[in-house]
Design a protein around this motif. Structure first.
Motif, PDB file in Angstrom:
ATOM      1  N   THR A   1      48.235  34.208  28.949  1.00 40.86           N
ATOM      2  CA  THR A   1      49.606  34.473  29.333  1.00 40.86           C
ATOM      3  C   THR A   1      49.924  35.779  28.722  1.00 40.86           C
ATOM      4  O   THR A   1      49.093  36.194  27.674  1.00 40.86           O
ATOM      5  CB  THR A   1      50.602  33.370  28.427  1.00 40.86           C
ATOM      6  N   PRO A   2      51.137  36.403  28.999  1.00 41.81           N
ATOM      7  CA  PRO A   2      51.446  37.755  28.431  1.00 41.81           C
ATOM      8  C   PRO A   2      51.548  37.814  27.076  1.00 41.81           C
ATOM      9  O   PRO A   2      51.285  38.560  26.270  1.00 41.81           O
ATOM     10  CB  PRO A   2      52.755  38.208  29.439  1.00 41.81           C
ATOM     11  N   ASP A   3      52.325  36.717  26.624  1.00 38.52           N
ATOM     12  CA  ASP A   3      52.497  36.629  25.149  1.00 38.52           C
ATOM     13  C   ASP A   3      51.340  36.564  24.320  1.00 38.52           C
ATOM     14  O   ASP A   3      51.029  37.122  23.362  1.00 38.52           O
ATOM     15  CB  ASP A   3      53.306  35.598  24.549  1.00 38.52           C
ATOM     16  N   THR A   4      50.184  35.538  24.715  1.00 37.16           N
ATOM     17  CA  THR A   4      49.089  35.796  24.142  1.00 37.16           C
ATOM     18  C   THR A   4      48.348  37.201  23.993  1.00 37.16           C
ATOM     19  O   THR A   4      47.572  37.225  22.896  1.00 37.16           O
ATOM     20  CB  THR A   4      47.919  34.604  24.964  1.00 37.16           C
ATOM     21  N   PHE A   5      48.347  37.807  25.098  1.00 38.16           N
ATOM     22  CA  PHE A   5      47.563  39.041  25.068  1.00 38.16           C
ATOM     23  C   PHE A   5      48.736  40.398  24.666  1.00 38.16           C
ATOM     24  O   PHE A   5      48.141  41.450  24.887  1.00 38.16           O
ATOM     25  CB  PHE A   5      47.139  39.310  26.472  1.00 38.16           C
ATOM     26  N   ALA A   6      49.843  40.022  24.196  1.00 32.91           N
ATOM     27  CA  ALA A   6      50.643  41.255  24.006  1.00 32.91           C
ATOM     28  C   ALA A   6      50.006  42.398  22.856  1.00 32.91           C
ATOM     29  O   ALA A   6      50.262  43.525  23.261  1.00 32.91           O
ATOM     30  CB  ALA A   6      52.021  40.523  23.140  1.00 32.91           C
ATOM     31  N   ASP A   7      49.423  41.869  21.731  1.00 31.55           N
ATOM     32  CA  ASP A   7      48.771  42.847  21.096  1.00 31.55           C
ATOM     33  C   ASP A   7      47.889  43.975  21.564  1.00 31.55           C
ATOM     34  O   ASP A   7      47.874  44.918  21.296  1.00 31.55           O
ATOM     35  CB  ASP A   7      48.430  42.242  19.661  1.00 31.55           C
ATOM     36  N   ARG A   8      47.035  43.301  22.526  1.00 33.13           N
ATOM     37  CA  ARG A   8      45.634  43.878  23.020  1.00 33.13           C
ATOM     38  C   ARG A   8      46.438  44.819  24.054  1.00 33.13           C
ATOM     39  O   ARG A   8      46.128  46.012  24.331  1.00 33.13           O
ATOM     40  CB  ARG A   8      45.066  42.860  23.587  1.00 33.13           C
ATOM     41  N   LEU A   9      47.528  44.338  24.801  1.00 27.64           N
ATOM     42  CA  LEU A   9      48.124  45.240  25.806  1.00 27.64           C
ATOM     43  C   LEU A   9      48.931  46.460  25.406  1.00 27.64           C
ATOM     44  O   LEU A   9      48.586  47.564  25.787  1.00 27.64           O
ATOM     45  CB  LEU A   9      48.873  44.525  26.688  1.00 27.64           C
ATOM     46  N   ARG A  10      49.446  46.135  24.132  1.00 23.27           N
ATOM     47  CA  ARG A  10      50.011  47.294  23.284  1.00 23.27           C
ATOM     48  C   ARG A  10      49.020  48.402  22.910  1.00 23.27           C
ATOM     49  O   ARG A  10      49.142  49.397  23.148  1.00 23.27           O
ATOM     50  CB  ARG A  10      50.683  47.185  22.287  1.00 23.27           C
ATOM     51  N   GLY A  11      47.758  48.236  22.421  1.00 21.47           N
ATOM     52  CA  GLY A  11      46.695  48.739  22.281  1.00 21.47           C
ATOM     53  C   GLY A  11      46.138  49.660  23.519  1.00 21.47           C
ATOM     54  O   GLY A  11      45.719  50.829  23.548  1.00 21.47           O
ATOM     55  N   PHE A  12      46.035  48.782  24.531  1.00 22.86           N
ATOM     56  CA  PHE A  12      45.754  49.353  25.886  1.00 22.86           C
ATOM     57  C   PHE A  12      46.534  50.412  26.219  1.00 22.86           C
ATOM     58  O   PHE A  12      46.292  51.622  26.596  1.00 22.86           O
ATOM     59  CB  PHE A  12      45.638  48.196  26.775  1.00 22.86           C
ATOM     60  N   ARG A  13      47.801  50.161  26.221  1.00 26.39           N
ATOM     61  CA  ARG A  13      48.762  51.243  26.648  1.00 26.39           C
ATOM     62  C   ARG A  13      48.855  52.429  25.739  1.00 26.39           C
ATOM     63  O   ARG A  13      49.223  53.588  26.063  1.00 26.39           O
ATOM     64  CB  ARG A  13      50.250  50.601  27.004  1.00 26.39           C
ATOM     65  N   GLN A  14      48.634  52.186  24.503  1.00 28.17           N
ATOM     66  CA  GLN A  14      48.837  53.336  23.403  1.00 28.17           C
ATOM     67  C   GLN A  14      47.498  54.108  23.489  1.00 28.17           C
ATOM     68  O   GLN A  14      47.591  55.230  23.689  1.00 28.17           O
ATOM     69  CB  GLN A  14      48.743  52.843  21.880  1.00 28.17           C
ATOM     70  N   GLY A  15      46.539  53.634  23.858  1.00 32.04           N
ATOM     71  CA  GLY A  15      45.201  54.314  24.063  1.00 32.04           C
ATOM     72  C   GLY A  15      45.285  55.065  25.242  1.00 32.04           C
ATOM     73  O   GLY A  15      44.816  56.181  25.382  1.00 32.04           O
ATOM     74  N   LEU A  16      46.041  54.588  26.543  1.00 32.38           N
ATOM     75  CA  LEU A  16      46.107  55.496  27.593  1.00 32.38           C
ATOM     76  C   LEU A  16      47.159  56.538  27.208  1.00 32.38           C
ATOM     77  O   LEU A  16      46.877  57.784  27.846  1.00 32.38           O
ATOM     78  CB  LEU A  16      46.642  54.617  28.816  1.00 32.38           C
ATOM     79  N   LYS A  17      48.261  56.309  26.695  1.00 31.65           N
ATOM     80  CA  LYS A  17      49.192  57.138  26.186  1.00 31.65           C
ATOM     81  C   LYS A  17      48.775  58.464  25.271  1.00 31.65           C
ATOM     82  O   LYS A  17      49.027  59.601  25.578  1.00 31.65           O
ATOM     83  CB  LYS A  17      50.210  56.661  25.522  1.00 31.65           C
ATOM     84  N   GLU A  18      47.780  58.161  24.375  1.00 32.20           N
ATOM     85  CA  GLU A  18      47.090  59.026  23.604  1.00 32.20           C
ATOM     86  C   GLU A  18      46.231  60.087  24.445  1.00 32.20           C
ATOM     87  O   GLU A  18      45.933  61.264  23.910  1.00 32.20           O
ATOM     88  CB  GLU A  18      46.192  58.339  22.404  1.00 32.20           C
ATOM     89  N   THR A  19      45.681  59.821  25.716  1.00 34.63           N
ATOM     90  CA  THR A  19      45.048  60.589  26.508  1.00 34.63           C
ATOM     91  C   THR A  19      45.814  60.967  27.590  1.00 34.63           C
ATOM     92  O   THR A  19      45.117  61.724  28.604  1.00 34.63           O
ATOM     93  CB  THR A  19      43.923  59.750  26.729  1.00 34.63           C
ATOM     94  N   GLY A  20      46.973  60.958  27.666  1.00 33.56           N
ATOM     95  CA  GLY A  20      48.053  61.580  28.537  1.00 33.56           C
ATOM     96  C   GLY A  20      48.562  60.731  29.815  1.00 33.56           C
ATOM     97  O   GLY A  20      49.190  61.153  30.666  1.00 33.56           O
ATOM     98  N   PHE A  21      48.066  59.610  29.717  1.00 33.06           N
ATOM     99  CA  PHE A  21      48.453  58.546  30.727  1.00 33.06           C
ATOM    100  C   PHE A  21      49.722  57.799  30.143  1.00 33.06           C
ATOM    101  O   PHE A  21      49.295  57.010  29.268  1.00 33.06           O
ATOM    102  CB  PHE A  21      47.466  57.615  31.167  1.00 33.06           C
ATOM    103  N   VAL A  22      50.795  57.734  30.751  1.00 37.93           N
ATOM    104  CA  VAL A  22      51.802  57.071  30.398  1.00 37.93           C
ATOM    105  C   VAL A  22      52.387  56.084  31.511  1.00 37.93           C
ATOM    106  O   VAL A  22      52.620  56.463  32.639  1.00 37.93           O
ATOM    107  CB  VAL A  22      53.128  58.191  29.795  1.00 37.93           C
ATOM    108  N   GLU A  23      52.254  54.857  31.043  1.00 34.10           N
ATOM    109  CA  GLU A  23      52.740  53.949  32.114  1.00 34.10           C
ATOM    110  C   GLU A  23      54.261  54.243  32.586  1.00 34.10           C
ATOM    111  O   GLU A  23      55.169  54.365  31.861  1.00 34.10           O
ATOM    112  CB  GLU A  23      52.869  52.530  31.598  1.00 34.10           C
ATOM    113  N   GLY A  24      54.371  53.988  33.993  1.00 35.46           N
ATOM    114  CA  GLY A  24      55.435  54.508  34.585  1.00 35.46           C
ATOM    115  C   GLY A  24      55.688  55.968  34.977  1.00 35.46           C
ATOM    116  O   GLY A  24      56.618  56.514  35.719  1.00 35.46           O
ATOM    117  N   GLU A  25      55.129  56.874  34.271  1.00 32.33           N
ATOM    118  CA  GLU A  25      55.196  58.131  34.558  1.00 32.33           C
ATOM    119  C   GLU A  25      54.031  58.744  35.174  1.00 32.33           C
ATOM    120  O   GLU A  25      54.564  59.414  36.323  1.00 32.33           O
ATOM    121  CB  GLU A  25      55.509  58.951  33.050  1.00 32.33           C
TER     122      GLU A  25
END
Length: 184
Positions: free
Chosen positions: A43-67
């Motif tokens: 479920t999304p709730d079960t995976f929330a912490d890992r998804l935050r890390g996934f999005r943060q890793g993408l953001k640190e390299t210039g990929f911002v979700e929605g942008e």
């Protein structure tokens, strides 16, 4: 073809039409935003912490979700029989890459496509599980990592980077020691 002198009304209407049309034409010529498909059996709730890390890793390299990257999430809500349909849906959306977490979603994605790259995360040896043929040459469209082999992370990040066309770094914010090296 115009006959006779240009009237002010005709000139203004042509100018207004051009002002409306140019932005639409310019927008149509812009490259499409890459889309990452994410498939999980939980479920999304079960995976929330890992998804935050996934999005943060993408953001640190210039990929911002929605942008400049879109992420399409599909969760089977602990009903693995839904995974083949969810994987097929991601394939029909023509995502650039499918990221999976766990064996059932990885197998569902593998069965759904032989062309879209799949980056997986599993908790056991992917060669023994039959997901890939070898670590050094995974074969076809599959690449990934098992969570007990941290030295493989840099290779996994290289694959994600290559599929998206820019460097990427994936990590877990709750396990900072698992943070892989940044790629330039």
């Amino acid at each position: 073809m115009l006959r006779g002198p240009i009237t002010r009304r005709y000139f203004v209407s042509c100018l207004g039409g051009a002002a409306v049309g140019w932005p639409l034409a310019a927008r149509a010529q812009q490259p499409a935003m890459p889309v990452i498909g994410f498939l999980s059996s939980t479920t999304p709730d079960t995976f929330a912490d890992r998804l935050r890390g996934f999005r943060q890793g993408l953001k640190e390299t210039g990929f911002v979700e929605g942008e400049n990257v879109a992420i399409v999430y599909r969760f089977a809500e602990n009903q693995d029989d839904r995974l083949p349909a969810l994987a097929a849906e991601l394939v029909s959306r023509h995502v650039a890459v499918i990221a999976t977490a766990g064996l059932p979603p990885t197998l569902a994605a593998k069965a759904a496509t032989t062309t879209i790259p799949i980056v997986f995360l599993v908790g056991d040896d992917p060669v023994r599980l039959g997901i890939v043929t070898s670590f050094s040459r995974p074969g076809r469209n599959m690449t990934g990592i098992n969570i007990f082999t941290s030295e493989r992370q840099s290779g996994w990040n290289s694959c994600v980077s290559w599929y998206l066309g820019l460097p990427a770094s994936l990590c877990s914010p709750i396990r900072p020691m698992s943070r892989p090296p940044r790629l330039n």
